[in-house]
Motif scaffolding. Structure first.
Motif, PDB file in Angstrom:
ATOM      1  N   LYS A  25     -52.618  -9.109  26.649  1.00  0.00           N
ATOM      2  CA  LYS A  25     -51.784  -9.870  27.589  1.00  0.00           C
ATOM      3  C   LYS A  25     -50.605  -9.028  28.082  1.00  0.00           C
ATOM      4  O   LYS A  25     -50.358  -8.927  29.284  1.00  0.00           O
ATOM      5  N   THR A  26     -49.874  -8.426  27.142  1.00  0.00           N
ATOM      6  CA  THR A  26     -48.722  -7.607  27.542  1.00  0.00           C
ATOM      7  C   THR A  26     -49.180  -6.394  28.349  1.00  0.00           C
ATOM      8  O   THR A  26     -48.534  -5.991  29.323  1.00  0.00           O
ATOM      9  N   THR A  27     -50.305  -5.835  27.965  1.00  0.00           N
ATOM     10  CA  THR A  27     -50.852  -4.683  28.685  1.00  0.00           C
ATOM     11  C   THR A  27     -51.115  -5.045  30.156  1.00  0.00           C
ATOM     12  O   THR A  27     -50.780  -4.280  31.065  1.00  0.00           O
ATOM     13  N   VAL A  49     -42.077  -4.359  27.667  1.00  0.00           N
ATOM     14  CA  VAL A  49     -42.455  -4.460  26.263  1.00  0.00           C
ATOM     15  C   VAL A  49     -42.647  -5.925  25.922  1.00  0.00           C
ATOM     16  O   VAL A  49     -42.285  -6.803  26.682  1.00  0.00           O
ATOM     17  N   SER A  50     -43.246  -6.166  24.773  1.00  0.00           N
ATOM     18  CA  SER A  50     -43.489  -7.545  24.391  1.00  0.00           C
ATOM     19  C   SER A  50     -42.186  -8.297  24.234  1.00  0.00           C
ATOM     20  O   SER A  50     -41.269  -7.842  23.555  1.00  0.00           O
ATOM     21  N   PRO A  51     -42.064  -9.444  24.871  1.00  0.00           N
ATOM     22  CA  PRO A  51     -40.824 -10.214  24.749  1.00  0.00           C
ATOM     23  C   PRO A  51     -40.826 -11.141  23.549  1.00  0.00           C
ATOM     24  O   PRO A  51     -40.016 -12.045  23.468  1.00  0.00           O
ATOM     25  N   VAL A  84     -42.431 -14.056  29.902  1.00  0.00           N
ATOM     26  CA  VAL A  84     -42.133 -14.976  28.804  1.00  0.00           C
ATOM     27  C   VAL A  84     -43.229 -14.885  27.759  1.00  0.00           C
ATOM     28  O   VAL A  84     -44.409 -14.764  28.087  1.00  0.00           O
ATOM     29  N   ASP A  85     -42.840 -14.924  26.485  1.00  0.00           N
ATOM     30  CA  ASP A  85     -43.838 -14.995  25.419  1.00  0.00           C
ATOM     31  C   ASP A  85     -43.511 -16.192  24.542  1.00  0.00           C
ATOM     32  O   ASP A  85     -42.502 -16.197  23.843  1.00  0.00           O
ATOM     33  N   VAL A  86     -44.344 -17.200  24.615  1.00  0.00           N
ATOM     34  CA  VAL A  86     -44.084 -18.404  23.829  1.00  0.00           C
ATOM     35  C   VAL A  86     -44.993 -18.475  22.609  1.00  0.00           C
ATOM     36  O   VAL A  86     -45.242 -19.529  22.059  1.00  0.00           O
ATOM     37  N   VAL A 137     -46.445 -15.815  31.794  1.00  0.00           N
ATOM     38  CA  VAL A 137     -46.257 -16.439  30.487  1.00  0.00           C
ATOM     39  C   VAL A 137     -47.387 -16.086  29.545  1.00  0.00           C
ATOM     40  O   VAL A 137     -48.544 -16.401  29.805  1.00  0.00           O
ATOM     41  N   GLU A 138     -47.050 -15.425  28.441  1.00  0.00           N
ATOM     42  CA  GLU A 138     -48.067 -15.132  27.428  1.00  0.00           C
ATOM     43  C   GLU A 138     -48.204 -16.319  26.494  1.00  0.00           C
ATOM     44  O   GLU A 138     -47.217 -16.897  26.074  1.00  0.00           O
ATOM     45  N   TRP A 139     -49.444 -16.634  26.166  1.00  0.00           N
ATOM     46  CA  TRP A 139     -49.732 -17.748  25.288  1.00  0.00           C
ATOM     47  C   TRP A 139     -49.272 -19.052  25.913  1.00  0.00           C
ATOM     48  O   TRP A 139     -48.618 -19.864  25.297  1.00  0.00           O
TER      49      TRP A 139
END
Ligand code: ADP
Ligand code: MG
Length: 163
Positions: A41-43, A59-61, A78-80, A106-108
């Protein structure tokens, strides 16, 4: 609902998918990325950032929840992942992000899907097998994607299986 299935064989190929996708993005878009930890996802977001001329490293948040970037369009990443309940998202005021000018990545996103705009792009990444292959399913809902879908599909053709 429009749907499109892709496959990549490396992290760089997944970044290229993000880069190709960036050409279809508009101000205020919401993009949800789902998939297990390490799915990519971040990639993929790194590729979108590259496509939007964002120079800062993405980078991963995970430990900050939200990071904002300025490029051709403003981006909120966003990473939830750590949030388990919709109420956590409401408590943090994250739903307001979806009403602004930022391209929201938005990740996840499953946890906050119901709080996001009806018009949205959903990207599901799965680890295909023991290799570096990833299966990427892109789907769109809402009118704002109807007139862009054909262009997006063409832009992503290189990663269609059998292409
Ligand atoms: P997530 O954000 O989903 O937890 P990351 O993007 O942070 O995942 O990590 C994905 C990891 O998998 C990275 O170490 C990346 O180099 C690796 N990787 C290997 N093959 C791929 C691929 N085809 N697409 C995306 N990442 C890949
Ligand atoms: Mg991540």
């Amino acid at each position: 609902m429009a749907r499109l299935e892709l496959r990549t064989g490396s992290a760089e190929a997944t970044r290229e998918v993000g880069w190709a996708l960036a050409g279809s993005l508009r101000r205020g878009d919401a993009v949800i990325l789902t998939g297990e930890l390490g799915a990519g996802k971040t990639t993929l977001v790194q590729g979108v950032a590259r496509g939007l001329d964002i120079d800062d490293p993405v980078v991963s948040p995970t430990f900050t929840l939200v990071r904002e970037y300025e490029g051709r369009l403003p981006v909120a990443h966003v990473d939830v992942y750590r949030l388990e309940r919709v109420q956590d998202v409401v408590d943090l005021g994250l739903q307001e992000l979806g009403t602004g000018d930022d391209v929201l990545l938005v990740e996840w996103g499953d946890v906050i899907e119901e709080l996001l705009p009806a018009d949205r792009l959903r990207i599901e990444l799965t680890v295909a097998d023991e290799t570096d292959d990833r299966r990427i399913v892109v789907s769109a809902t809402g009118w704002s994607w109807a007139d862009r879908w054909g262009g997006l599909e063409r832009a992503l053709t290189p990663w269609s299986p059998g292409a």
